[in-house]
Design a protein around this motif. Structure first.
Motif, PDB file in Angstrom:
ATOM      1  N   PRO A   1       0.833  -1.197   0.000  1.00 34.27           N
ATOM      2  CA  PRO A   1       0.000   0.000   0.000  1.00 34.27           C
ATOM      3  C   PRO A   1       0.872   1.252   0.000  1.00 34.27           C
ATOM      4  N   LEU A   2       0.490   2.212  -0.815  1.00 33.24           N
ATOM      5  CA  LEU A   2       1.220   3.490  -0.857  1.00 33.24           C
ATOM      6  C   LEU A   2       0.212   4.610  -0.666  1.00 33.24           C
ATOM      7  N   PRO A   3       0.608   5.669   0.013  1.00 40.64           N
ATOM      8  CA  PRO A   3      -0.329   6.790   0.172  1.00 40.64           C
ATOM      9  C   PRO A   3      -0.713   7.363  -1.193  1.00 40.64           C
ATOM     10  N   GLY A   4      -1.972   7.567  -1.405  1.00 39.11           N
ATOM     11  CA  GLY A   4      -2.431   8.153  -2.663  1.00 39.11           C
ATOM     12  C   GLY A   4      -2.766   7.114  -3.708  1.00 39.11           C
ATOM     13  N   LEU A   5      -2.380   5.875  -3.456  1.00 39.39           N
ATOM     14  CA  LEU A   5      -2.608   4.816  -4.431  1.00 39.39           C
ATOM     15  C   LEU A   5      -3.801   3.986  -3.966  1.00 39.39           C
ATOM     16  N   VAL A   6      -4.799   3.783  -4.835  1.00 40.25           N
ATOM     17  CA  VAL A   6      -5.985   3.052  -4.382  1.00 40.25           C
ATOM     18  C   VAL A   6      -6.104   1.665  -5.003  1.00 40.25           C
ATOM     19  N   ARG A   7      -5.435   1.437  -6.119  1.00 34.47           N
ATOM     20  CA  ARG A   7      -5.645   0.142  -6.772  1.00 34.47           C
ATOM     21  C   ARG A   7      -4.503  -0.150  -7.736  1.00 34.47           C
ATOM     22  N   VAL A   8      -4.101  -1.424  -7.773  1.00 34.47           N
ATOM     23  CA  VAL A   8      -3.112  -1.878  -8.745  1.00 34.47           C
ATOM     24  C   VAL A   8      -3.715  -3.037  -9.506  1.00 34.47           C
ATOM     25  N   ASP A   9      -3.608  -2.993 -10.825  1.00 34.14           N
ATOM     26  CA  ASP A   9      -4.225  -4.055 -11.608  1.00 34.14           C
ATOM     27  C   ASP A   9      -3.350  -4.385 -12.807  1.00 34.14           C
ATOM     28  N   VAL A  10      -3.727  -5.443 -13.494  1.00 39.76           N
ATOM     29  CA  VAL A  10      -2.981  -5.850 -14.679  1.00 39.76           C
ATOM     30  C   VAL A  10      -3.790  -5.484 -15.910  1.00 39.76           C
ATOM     31  N   GLY A  11      -3.122  -4.917 -16.891  1.00 43.34           N
ATOM     32  CA  GLY A  11      -3.820  -4.538 -18.109  1.00 43.34           C
ATOM     33  C   GLY A  11      -3.040  -4.983 -19.332  1.00 43.34           C
ATOM     34  N   GLY A  12      -3.726  -5.091 -20.444  1.00 42.96           N
ATOM     35  CA  GLY A  12      -3.088  -5.448 -21.702  1.00 42.96           C
ATOM     36  C   GLY A  12      -2.364  -6.774 -21.596  1.00 42.96           C
ATOM     37  N   ALA A  13      -1.203  -6.871 -22.209  1.00 45.60           N
ATOM     38  CA  ALA A  13      -0.469  -8.133 -22.230  1.00 45.60           C
ATOM     39  C   ALA A  13       0.424  -8.293 -20.999  1.00 45.60           C
ATOM     40  N   GLY A  14       0.359  -7.332 -20.099  1.00 46.28           N
ATOM     41  CA  GLY A  14       1.189  -7.463 -18.906  1.00 46.28           C
ATOM     42  C   GLY A  14       1.563  -6.134 -18.282  1.00 46.28           C
ATOM     43  N   TYR A  15       0.777  -5.113 -18.550  1.00 46.43           N
ATOM     44  CA  TYR A  15       1.020  -3.821 -17.918  1.00 46.43           C
ATOM     45  C   TYR A  15       0.536  -3.832 -16.492  1.00 46.43           C
ATOM     46  N   LEU A  16       1.233  -3.089 -15.644  1.00 46.36           N
ATOM     47  CA  LEU A  16       0.735  -2.815 -14.312  1.00 46.36           C
ATOM     48  C   LEU A  16       0.039  -1.471 -14.374  1.00 46.36           C
ATOM     49  N   ASN A  17      -1.241  -1.449 -14.036  1.00 44.67           N
ATOM     50  CA  ASN A  17      -1.972  -0.186 -14.057  1.00 44.67           C
ATOM     51  C   ASN A  17      -2.265   0.251 -12.629  1.00 44.67           C
ATOM     52  N   PHE A  18      -1.973   1.527 -12.378  1.00 42.95           N
ATOM     53  CA  PHE A  18      -2.159   2.061 -11.030  1.00 42.95           C
ATOM     54  C   PHE A  18      -3.271   3.103 -11.032  1.00 42.95           C
ATOM     55  N   ASP A  19      -4.209   2.932 -10.119  1.00 41.54           N
ATOM     56  CA  ASP A  19      -5.247   3.952  -9.940  1.00 41.54           C
ATOM     57  C   ASP A  19      -4.919   4.785  -8.720  1.00 41.54           C
ATOM     58  N   LEU A  20      -4.999   6.085  -8.889  1.00 41.31           N
ATOM     59  CA  LEU A  20      -4.676   6.987  -7.789  1.00 41.31           C
ATOM     60  C   LEU A  20      -5.946   7.474  -7.102  1.00 41.31           C
ATOM     61  N   ASP A  21      -5.781   7.971  -5.917  1.00 41.94           N
ATOM     62  CA  ASP A  21      -6.850   8.737  -5.271  1.00 41.94           C
ATOM     63  C   ASP A  21      -6.865  10.079  -5.978  1.00 41.94           C
ATOM     64  N   ARG A  22      -7.686  10.174  -6.994  1.00 38.14           N
ATOM     65  CA  ARG A  22      -7.612  11.332  -7.878  1.00 38.14           C
ATOM     66  C   ARG A  22      -7.937  12.635  -7.179  1.00 38.14           C
ATOM     67  N   GLY A  23      -8.898  12.584  -6.297  1.00 42.01           N
ATOM     68  CA  GLY A  23      -9.260  13.820  -5.597  1.00 42.01           C
ATOM     69  C   GLY A  23      -8.045  14.378  -4.869  1.00 42.01           C
ATOM     70  N   ALA A  24      -7.373  13.513  -4.118  1.00 39.83           N
ATOM     71  CA  ALA A  24      -6.213  13.951  -3.347  1.00 39.83           C
ATOM     72  C   ALA A  24      -5.086  14.380  -4.279  1.00 39.83           C
ATOM     73  N   ALA A  25      -4.847  13.561  -5.297  1.00 38.99           N
ATOM     74  CA  ALA A  25      -3.767  13.873  -6.227  1.00 38.99           C
ATOM     75  C   ALA A  25      -4.054  15.182  -6.953  1.00 38.99           C
ATOM     76  N   ALA A  26      -5.313  15.372  -7.326  1.00 41.88           N
ATOM     77  CA  ALA A  26      -5.682  16.585  -8.042  1.00 41.88           C
ATOM     78  C   ALA A  26      -5.457  17.816  -7.167  1.00 41.88           C
TER      79      ALA A  26
END
Length: 749
Positions: A167-192
């Motif tokens: 877990p990292l501050p500001g990070l809400v989700r980690v997922d796999v996309g495409g053929a093997g990408y790591l996709n990171f979703d941020l806490d957009r409100g906070a990041a914004a």
RNA sequence: GCGCCUGUAGCUCAGGGGACAGAGCAACGGCCUUCUAAGCCGUGGGUCAGGGGUUCGAAUCCCUUCAGGCGCGCCA
């Protein structure tokens, strides 16, 4: 001597350009002229900072991979000098922004995780912005790289990484996309909110660093500036503004070759063709550079018709160098008056120079004699004892870059004792680095745009105190690519004298020439052969008077802009319309000159240049003017004004809307946040077009955004607040970009 | 001959190992009683010059061919 300006009129092949049409109407209520406060760099001038002790800037090859920013090959530099790519990159790197910080943390966490789990990690872990929404806010392709090492499927590795990602501050989700990408979703409100605060905060204070000299323009003072010179000046000026943006002390020099053949040719034109002298030259009314443009073409014709007249050159040149006789006085007058014309032209587009070093002063101050002694003492040059080149002083040059040199050496001093162009340039370059035991005397020349003083070298007693000139830690020479070879020799000269550091910090900012499309050439009244008509471009020729004069283009742009302004604002006072037209024409011109990659020939097309639609300066100006208009209108309606918007941004007092709109708000905000990053990269690669592209894309995104999400009319105060903040941040960052590109902000359009 | 650069949509150009190749112009079709139509939205349009190779992956890196430009001076 022809300095840095090439002649020759060899047409070249390229592709055709298409023409563009236009039409428009529309009228809006009248308002004021251009805003004065958005013009020119606000950063301290070189003079106020330049006194500081010199500290070397680590330098070396910059640019992508092994390609040098000059585009020339460095076949043997890898052996001779350390691969010092990193240090210079570091001094330009902006202070970490919010998103950058998160990227760094993710990369760090990935490195730790990889080492822990697989006992290995790539040296550099990429964390990038995904190309599409729905792929996360940030992404990393690191699993692909690991797949190779581990000989396992990338998707599987990505899955494992995602599942065990801490877990990292500001990070809400980690997922796999495409053929093997790591996709990171941020806490957009906070990041914004964090992003907004950073964008709205004042930029970090300038760090103390060595001075950087940027040499550009360098037009032979014997004719009017043309559009090729505009490309040079705009690139050089934009580079200078970018360097200042990062807190560097920058000194801009415009070298004046007043003792060369080109000036001599004008003297001969006055004598042989006009049968006139100094008094008549002084009596020439109007634009003297334009007058000489025509005269120069006539001189070329005369040389062709009566070759014997060419013989006068030698004696005139001798008089110029010795500064004796009537020819010398006429030449001095011609050069000085034309330099003033050039400065007038460049002032129109907001280009300023700190110093004009005159070649005649380089001679008078014995720069070359001093350099000659150095070169001899360090055995950088040798006298040829026998053979064809007996009596010459030559510099030995090795490596594939110089494979074609006769005898593997370059003549620096001719057998008759005179110094070549390269020799003088080595002396000048040494002086720029403070490595020459000689200096000019200085006097104020005239005030430039924004009332900044332009100084000049002088043969007189000089004025003290004067700003400290020369003695730079780094030098950029903005000179067209055709002189890459000679610039490489100058750098070799520095190395031969043992100044490897300075050699590594000498950068030839090479760019391709500006040529004319066949259509443009014909519009200038040039008769083209069928073959020429099939070419993509026709090279300009000052000697033949073939080219588009800078002032003529600016006049045409102003006229066009004035017409556009008039159709939209028929009731506007003429002087206000003129002011708007000036701002718009400068924006159009400067954008045109930076939008292309520097190593592509710019085939100048009138219709394209005079277009104010699509990817043009006026498009950017229009976006900014309209964004500004929103605040004007809101202020009148008692809504939030600029001050309140700034507070909201700083205090992070806003929320992103939910649903589909969130995506577009977020995309706009993250794009707004990338000014510094973009400019840093543009300077590192010397690809200033990146700034233009960035600003255009940002304007495009904003145009689309506020069309879809009206600011004022929004009823929900929360969503209105977010839009007000975004509009405010957009304006602020676009104004940075404008300042860097020298694009004025019209008060209305 | 040697060196450097360029070749991506009809045209002008971005992208220079990573997700379905982008923009402007041009063409075609929409949107001005709603913060400025110098604008916005949509449609069509690609053998990324050709051929080999490297790679999980190539417009991108390597080799090669072709086409074009520039440079290689006791000019500047």
């Amino acid at each position: 001597m022809i300095r840095r300006c090439r002649r020759r009129a060899r047409p070249a092949l390229r592709r055709d350009r298409t023409t563009t049409g236009r039409s428009r109407r529309r009228a809006t209520p009248a308002r004021a002229g251009p805003r004065a406060d958005s013009w020119g760099p606000q950063e301290p001038s070189a003079h106020s900072i330049g006194k500081r002790k010199r500290r070397p800037i680590a330098g070396g090859t910059i640019g992508r991979g092994s390609r040098s920013p000059t585009g020339r090959s460095h076949g043997n530099t890898a052996i001779r000098s350390p691969p010092a790519a990193l240090p210079f990159v570091c001094i330009l790197r902006p202070r970490r922004r919010a998103l950058e910080a998160i990227k760094q943390e993710i990369a760090r966490a990935l490195a730790t995780l990889l080492n822990l789990r697989y006992g290995a990690a790539p040296d550099r872990i990429a964390v990038e912005y995904p190309p599409q929404p729905g792929m996360g806010d940030l992404a990393s392709p690191v699993a692909f790289e690991m797949a190779r090492r581990l000989k396992r499927a990338p998707r599987q590795i990505a899955r494992e990484l995602a599942d065990s990602f801490p877990p990292l501050p500001g990070l809400v989700r980690v997922d796999v996309g495409g053929a093997g990408y790591l996709n990171f979703d941020l806490d957009r409100g906070a990041a914004a909110r964090a992003l907004a605060r950073e964008i709205a905060s004042p930029p970090p204070a300038a760090e103390e660093r060595g001075k950087i000299i940027v040499e550009h323009t360098n037009i032979n003072p014997n004719k009017a500036a043309h559009i090729g010179h505009l490309r040079n000046a705009v690139l050089g000026d934009t580079l200078s503004r970018c360097l200042r943006f990062f807190g560097h002390a920058v000194e801009v020099q415009n070298y004046i070759d007043d003792t060369g053949v080109q000036v001599a040719d004008i003297v001969i034109g006055f004598r042989e063709i006009l049968k006139q002298g100094l008094a008549e030259a002084q009596a020439v009314a109007g634009k003297f550079d334009s007058f000489c443009w025509d005269l120069y073409a006539r001189v070329t014709e005369m040389y062709e018709a009566r070759p014997e007249t060419r013989d006068r050159r030698a004696s005139v040149l001798k008089h110029l160098e010795e500064r004796e006789g009537a020819d010398s006085g006429l030449a001095a007058y011609v050069a000085r008056r034309i330099v003033n014309c050039h400065l007038d032209t460049m002032a129109r587009i907001g280009v300023h120079y700190d110093l004009l070093p005159w070649e005649s002063d380089i001679l008078a101050c014995r720069f070359w004699d001093t350099a000659f002694e150095l070169l001899k003492k360090r055995r950088a040059i040798e006298r040829v004892a026998s053979g064809e080149r007996e009596g010459c002083w030559v510099m030995a040059l090795e490596g594939p870059r110089f494979a074609d040199l006769k005898e593997g050496e370059k003549i620096i001093v001719r057998s008759n004792g005179t110094v070549t162009y390269v020799g003088k340039d080595i002396a000048y370059q040494l002086w720029k680095f403070g490595l020459l035991d000689a200096d000019f005397r200085y006097e104020p020349f005239r005030a430039g745009p924004g009332s900044r003083q332009t100084w000049s070298s002088t043969k007189g007693p000089g004025v003290t105190p004067h700003p400290p000139f020369g003695g730079a830690a780094r030098v950029y020479n903005v000179i067209d690519v055709r002189q890459a070879y000679l610039q490489a020799i100058v750098v070799e000269g520095l190395k031969a004298l043992g100044h490897a550091d300075q050699a590594a910090r000498s950068t030839h900012f090479a760019y391709e020439m500006v040529a004319l499309t066949p259509a443009s050439a014909e519009r200038l009244g040039v008769a083209l052969s069928g073959e020429d008509r099939g070419r993509a471009y026709i090279e300009m020729s000052g000697r033949r008077g073939l080219g588009v004069k800078a002032d003529d283009l600016l006049d045409a742009l102003e006229k066009q802009a004035r017409a556009e302004v008039r159709t939209r604002n028929p009731d506007l006072a003429p002087e206000e319309g003129d002011a708007l037209a000036r701002a718009i024409s400068v924006g159009a011109l400067r954008y045109l000159m930076v939008k292309f990659t520097r190593n592509k020939v710019l085939a100048f097309d009138f219709d394209e240049a005079l277009s104010f639609e699509g990817e043009t300066g006026p498009y950017l100006q229009y976006a900014v003017v309209r964004a500004g208009g929103i605040f004007e209108k809101m202020a009148k309606a008692g809504g939030p004004d600029v001050k309140i918007a700034a507070e909201w941004a700083l205090e992070a007092a806003f929320d992103l809307p939910p649903g589909e709109a969130a995506e577009e708000h977020w995309a706009l905000l993250t794009q707004i946040a990338r000014v510094r990053e973009t400019v840093a990269q543009a300077v590192e690669t010397l690809e200033l077009s990146q700034i233009a592209k960035y600003a255009f894309n940002l304007a495009q995104r904003f145009n689309s955004f506020y069309h879809k999400y009206p600011v004022m009319q929004e009823q929900d105060p929360r969503w209105k607040q977010a839009r007000v903040v975004l509009t405010h941040l957009f304006l602020g960052q676009m104004r940075h970009a404008f300042q860097l590109m020298g694009i004025p902000e019209p008060a209305m359009m």
